[in-house]
Design an enzyme around this catalytic site. Structure first.
Site, PDB file in Angstrom:
ATOM      1  N   LYS A  25      54.125   9.763  31.684  1.00 39.55           N
ATOM      2  CA  LYS A  25      54.858  10.964  32.055  1.00 39.55           C
ATOM      3  C   LYS A  25      56.143  10.950  31.234  1.00 39.55           C
ATOM      4  O   LYS A  25      56.542   9.908  30.718  1.00 39.55           O
ATOM      5  CB  LYS A  25      55.271  10.907  33.525  1.00 39.55           C
ATOM      6  N   HIS A  56      62.111  10.929  32.592  1.00 41.99           N
ATOM      7  CA  HIS A  56      62.854  11.997  33.212  1.00 41.99           C
ATOM      8  C   HIS A  56      64.277  11.540  33.510  1.00 41.99           C
ATOM      9  O   HIS A  56      64.526  10.350  33.678  1.00 41.99           O
ATOM     10  CB  HIS A  56      62.118  12.322  34.510  1.00 41.99           C
ATOM     11  N   HIS A 110      65.197   8.896  36.224  1.00 37.17           N
ATOM     12  CA  HIS A 110      65.136   7.444  36.069  1.00 37.17           C
ATOM     13  C   HIS A 110      66.337   6.865  35.344  1.00 37.17           C
ATOM     14  O   HIS A 110      66.425   5.661  35.142  1.00 37.17           O
ATOM     15  CB  HIS A 110      63.834   7.023  35.374  1.00 37.17           C
TER      16      HIS A 110
END
Ligand code: ARG
Length: 569
Positions: free
Chosen positions: A127, A130, A133
């Site tokens: 993923k 983002h 994090h």
């Protein structure tokens, strides 16, 4: 360094026959230095001595024997003893220690021989990395450095989210749209685009979710070709994440994530079974935690699969065996509060209380914009961490081009300042609060920001450069350091180690961040009100040495936050 608190407590212990250690905990630092450098509230003793606090204060003052080289005077105000320490002794002990330890000033060996395992960053790979994090990465990274500085052996674990349905989605997406993206030349972007598109389209086409499940099932069943594909995606993602880690200077000692525990859960399930902790409940196997006011901890779902908690228990058992940790810290968002409470409780019930009592969840708030809205929460508005860091660097580069176009090493400085600004913004408030992400605030060179501290540090550097030398400590006449602003700086330097210890104890790097702002501001007002380069060479030496000391501590402190210090700006 001289421990003034202890010296005071010892002297009070002598006249009261009370315990030094306990007395030491009562000693306060008055909000205003005019009321003394330390204060002792005598009402704490009223009960055991059976006297009124002002009387106790007078008695102590009359009878106390103090070393005049350490304590200048003691005054009684109401039930308080106000204690003024000998400033020269303070200046001397601080500067001597700085001379001896240099950039190690503030460190200690209190943690020698102790392992602290820090679980941080832990993104779900395949993923996008983002912005959500960022916080775990930055807070955990600083905690890692702080413990090391205190002599502990920090072990940084990036417990990668490298198993799960997201891989099914990416693989299903690739099988459908392989030719629509440039997998040949830009594999990571193509993977991310596939993942994002898959999430969007599956909302209207539920059959896509089934396809993703099918792929994930094939992965779990160990189908060779699919496992190879998983390995490849994991590797590419990690390489890509590494770019962000490099920008942030994040280091890990282990990348063992969820996948690593796939074959290590059965022993935990067996052990739970043997110890009679597993119960069947609606087809699932759980550890009942009702007695402790918590919902049951699910170990095996009704579908027969292990889950998040099962993995965390397996990883804890391994961390016990491998590191025999004195502390295990989990830097994970606030929303996982219950999960960790359950896992730590189950560990205790399994008979590992020695370890479970040293497990700590270190939660933190969200990243929100200045209107309080969660960043990247709006649909399709994903915010990638790497982009944000690069944007920060770009913005600083623009500022440099405007203000100081002839600066050498512009690129390196833009990186240190830009990335530092983002890191500091994350660490400057108590972590449980939501972090406000607002460019104007983050890059305000006059505000309470990373760039401000860096700017003050650069000031100390250019002062020393202008003078042309850093004095040797033996050439410093301590007696020249007498100004209020100077003593204030010395006092801040004196407590640097205590600040770091507090930050470690509370797992709260913001304590250090605030301190660095205080020190920068104190230096700034000292510098504005006093000449450092002067006719009086003795005075100049003393002030330059103070300047050097402030610079040293600012640099050490900033690096403990995970930032880098530029030499010019
Ligand atoms: N990957 C998880 C998430 O993003 C965080 C993992 C935290 N560490 C752990 N040992 N559970 O939500």
């Amino acid at each position: 360094m001289i421990n003034f608190k202890k010296a005071i407590a010892d002297a009070i212990a002598d006249v009261t026959n009370l315990d030094t250690k306990e007395l030491e905990t009562y000693i306060e630092i008055p909000p205003n230095a005019d009321l003394g450098d330390y204060a002792f509230p005598c009402f704490k003793l009223a009960k055991s001595l059976r006297k009124a606090p002002p009387m106790i204060a007078n008695d102590i003052k009359e009878n106390i024997k103090v070393d005049e080289n350490l304590i200048e005077k003691i005054e009684v105000v109401g039930g308080y003893l106000n204690i003024y320490i000998n400033k020269q002794a303070l200046v001397k002990t601080v500067l001597e220690e700085i001379d001896a330890k240099k950039e190690k000033f503030g460190s200690s060996d209190m943690g020698q021989g102790k392992n602290v395992v820090i679980d941080y960053s832990a993104p779900n790979i395949a993923k996008p990395f983002h912005i959500g994090h960022l916080r775990s990465t930055v807070i955990g990274g600083s905690i890692y450095k702080i413990y090391n500085f205190l002599g502990y052996n920090s072990v940084g674990i990036n417990y990668l989210g490298d198993w799960g349905l997201q891989f099914g989605k990416v693989m299903a997406g690739i099988s459908l749209w392989k030719d629509e993206y440039d997998f040949q030349n830009d594999e990571m972007t193509s993977i991310l685009k596939t993942y994002i598109r898959f999430n969007k389209e599956e909302k209207e086409k539920p059959e896509l979710t089934d396809l993703a499940r099918e792929y994930f099932k094939r992965l779990e069943d160990g189908e060779e070709e699919i496992v190879k594909m998983w390995e490849h995606i994991r590797e590419i993602s990690l390489e890509n994440y590494q770019k962000t880690y490099n920008l942030l200077n994040s280091k890990f000692d282990s990348y063992n994530g969820e996948a690593y525990y796939n074959d290590k859960m059965q022993p935990v399930v067996d052990e739970l079974q043997e110890k009679g902790l597993l119960k069947e409940s609606q087809g699932a196997h759980v550890v009942d935690l009702e007695e402790y006011g918590m919902p049951p901890c699910i170990i095996i779902t009704s579908a027969g699969t292990t889950i998040y908690a099962t993995r965390d228990l397996a990883s804890l058992k391994e961390r016990i065996k491998k590191y025999n940790f004195d502390k295990a810290i989990y830097v994970v968002g606030n929303e996982q509060q219950l999960h960790f409470k359950q896992v730590f409780k189950v560990l205790e019930l399994m008979g590992y209380e020695e370890y479970s009592k040293n497990c700590v969840h270190v939660p933190f708030g969200l990243v929100v914009d200045k209107d309080g809205e969660k960043i990247g929460s709006r649909k399709g508005n994903s915010v990638f961490l790497e982009d944000i860091l690069n944007e920060a660097i770009d913005k600083v580069r623009t500022i440099i081009e405007e203000k100081n176009p002839n600066l050498e090493d512009k690129e390196e400085i833009a990186k240190k300042v830009g990335v530092g600004a983002i890191i500091f913004n994350d660490l400057s408030n108590s972590r449980i609060k939501d972090e406000i992400f607002d460019w104007d605030m983050i890059l305000n060179f006059q505000g309470e920001t990373g760039p401000y501290i860096q700017y003050i540090y650069v000031r100390t550097k250019s002062l020393l450069e202008k003078a042309g030398y850093i004095p040797e400590f033996k050439d410093v006449n301590i007696g020249k350091i007498t100004e209020k602003a100077e003593i204030e700086i010395i006092k801040l330097l004196y407590k640097f180690n205590i600040i770091i210890q507090n930050a470690a104890e509370k797992n709260e790097p913001s304590i250090l961040a605030r301190y660095l702002i205080d020190l920068s501001q104190s230096f700034s007002s000292f510098y504005n009100d006093n000449k450092i380069i002067t006719e009086d060479k003795e005075l100049q030496n003393a002030r330059l040495y103070l300047t050097y000391s402030v610079g040293t501590v600012l640099k050490t402190g900033v690096e403990l936050l995970g930032m880098e210090m530029p030499n010019k700006m």
